[in-house]
Design a protein around this motif. Structure first.
Motif, PDB file in Angstrom:
ATOM      1  N   SER A 138       0.825  -1.216   0.000  1.00 28.16           N
ATOM      2  CA  SER A 138       0.000   0.000   0.000  1.00 28.16           C
ATOM      3  C   SER A 138       0.852   1.256   0.000  1.00 28.16           C
ATOM      4  O   SER A 138       0.517   2.255  -0.635  1.00 28.16           O
ATOM      5  N   ALA A 139       1.989   1.188   0.725  1.00 31.57           N
ATOM      6  CA  ALA A 139       2.857   2.360   0.830  1.00 31.57           C
ATOM      7  C   ALA A 139       3.751   2.537  -0.389  1.00 31.57           C
ATOM      8  O   ALA A 139       3.977   3.660  -0.843  1.00 31.57           O
ATOM      9  N   PHE A 140       4.257   1.423  -0.932  1.00 29.35           N
ATOM     10  CA  PHE A 140       5.275   1.514  -1.976  1.00 29.35           C
ATOM     11  C   PHE A 140       4.779   1.126  -3.361  1.00 29.35           C
ATOM     12  O   PHE A 140       5.443   1.403  -4.349  1.00 29.35           O
ATOM     13  N   GLY A 141       3.614   0.480  -3.440  1.00 28.22           N
ATOM     14  CA  GLY A 141       3.065   0.140  -4.741  1.00 28.22           C
ATOM     15  C   GLY A 141       2.913   1.341  -5.656  1.00 28.22           C
ATOM     16  O   GLY A 141       3.260   1.279  -6.849  1.00 28.22           O
ATOM     17  N   PRO A 142       2.402   2.466  -5.136  1.00 26.38           N
ATOM     18  CA  PRO A 142       2.291   3.664  -5.983  1.00 26.38           C
ATOM     19  C   PRO A 142       3.635   4.151  -6.527  1.00 26.38           C
ATOM     20  O   PRO A 142       3.675   4.810  -7.566  1.00 26.38           O
ATOM     21  N   GLU A 143       4.741   3.835  -5.815  1.00 26.40           N
ATOM     22  CA  GLU A 143       6.059   4.181  -6.326  1.00 26.40           C
ATOM     23  C   GLU A 143       6.337   3.460  -7.639  1.00 26.40           C
ATOM     24  O   GLU A 143       7.096   3.936  -8.476  1.00 26.40           O
ATOM     25  N   VAL A 144       5.720   2.294  -7.798  1.00 27.32           N
ATOM     26  CA  VAL A 144       5.986   1.446  -8.954  1.00 27.32           C
ATOM     27  C   VAL A 144       5.026   1.732 -10.099  1.00 27.32           C
ATOM     28  O   VAL A 144       5.441   1.903 -11.249  1.00 27.32           O
ATOM     29  N   ILE A 145       3.722   1.780  -9.798  1.00 28.92           N
ATOM     30  CA  ILE A 145       2.739   1.907 -10.884  1.00 28.92           C
ATOM     31  C   ILE A 145       2.212   3.326 -11.057  1.00 28.92           C
ATOM     32  O   ILE A 145       1.479   3.604 -12.007  1.00 28.92           O
ATOM     33  N   GLY A 146       2.542   4.220 -10.114  1.00 28.17           N
ATOM     34  CA  GLY A 146       2.150   5.620 -10.268  1.00 28.17           C
ATOM     35  C   GLY A 146       0.749   5.935  -9.824  1.00 28.17           C
ATOM     36  O   GLY A 146       0.257   7.039 -10.059  1.00 28.17           O
TER      37      GLY A 146
END
Length: 269
Positions: free
Chosen positions: A191-199
């Motif tokens: 949840s915290a780092f997924g957005p770092e990957v897929i934006g």
């Protein structure tokens, strides 16, 4: 033939200094201006007036090796041979293929990278890829910015990239030898780092979560859709590692087993 990557968008004072040094060396060894003394300067796909090369072009062209070669009294021809070897040989860090045609990449110890003063060197990592996967340049315009440490791709199968991020960007009380468990359980990490990957937010996109242990280090493994992506997360030193393998719809369907094997092969050495 020796080639030098061009970049018309910026200039590099260091390369101009190297150019002057080369010309001086060339004139001293070849007063008549023979082609032998112009190995690096003239033996290019095209001449480069003013040498408008940036730092990346300088690195890709192998110029940092020049000072060492000259210091040991090696002729310019030796520089050309070394440079050709770097371009024509295997990618640094990538092994020869095994019996199944798979190759292991290990981040070279001498590779640069970091996030400023006070950060320890990046602990090397490794992974395996099938034949046909090659390293591709990392752009500062990428979603992950300077935290994308490496990219590999195969035009028919998919691509991968490695994010190495300082954990202090997310928490300041984790110490200097972070374990992924101290950052949180798999649900919190994705949840915290997924957005770092897929934006974008990963809510509703996580198909599976697994926990694996190798040589005493814990790895979280996730599969997301859409987009089709496999993420392996772990931590070491003062950094978080996100190893991401992605592909288009048809690539995903045809090469899923290989993509999964690539994702599962990631290790921090």
């Amino acid at each position: 033939m020796v080639s030098i990557t061009m970049c018309n968008s910026c200039s590099c004072f260091a390369l101009k200094a190297y150019s002057r040094l080369l010309q001086t060396n060339s004139q001293a060894k070849n007063p008549g201006g023979s082609a032998q003394g112009r190995t690096l300067i003239e033996t290019t796909d095209r001449k480069i007036p003013g040498w408008p090369l940036c730092r990346r072009a300088l690195v890709l062209s192998g110029v940092p090796l020049l000072s060492s070669l000259l210091a040991f009294g090696l002729p310019l021809q030796s520089f050309a041979v070394v440079k050709q070897g770097l371009l024509a040989g295997r990618i640094p860090g990538l092994s020869e293929p095994d019996e199944q045609g798979w190759r292991m990449y290990r981040r070279p110890d001498e590779k640069s990278g970091g996030h400023g003063v006070g950060w320890s060197p990046i602990i090397p990592y490794s992974f395996s890829v099938p034949q046909g996967w090659v390293e591709v340049p990392v752009s500062i315009a990428d979603l992950g910015g300077t935290e994308i440490d490496l990219r590999f791709a195969n035009s028919k199968e998919g691509s991968l990239f490695v994010i190495v991020a300082p954990v202090l960007r997310f928490a300041d009380n984790l110490g200097d030898d972070v374990k992924i468990e101290k950052i949180g359980p798999p649900e919190k990490v994705i949840s915290a780092f997924g957005p770092e990957v897929i934006g974008e937010n990963v809510e509703g996109r996580v198909l599976s979560m697994e926990v694996a242990e190798h040589s005493g280090r814990t790895y979280y493994q996730f599969e997301l859709e859409p987009p089709h992506i496999l993420i392996t997360a772990t931590a070491a030193g003062n950094r978080l590692y996100l190893f991401n393998v992605t592909a288009g719809g048809l690539q995903w369907k045809r090469h899923y087993s290989d993509l999964k094997r690539i994702a599962n092969s990631f290790r921090v050495v």
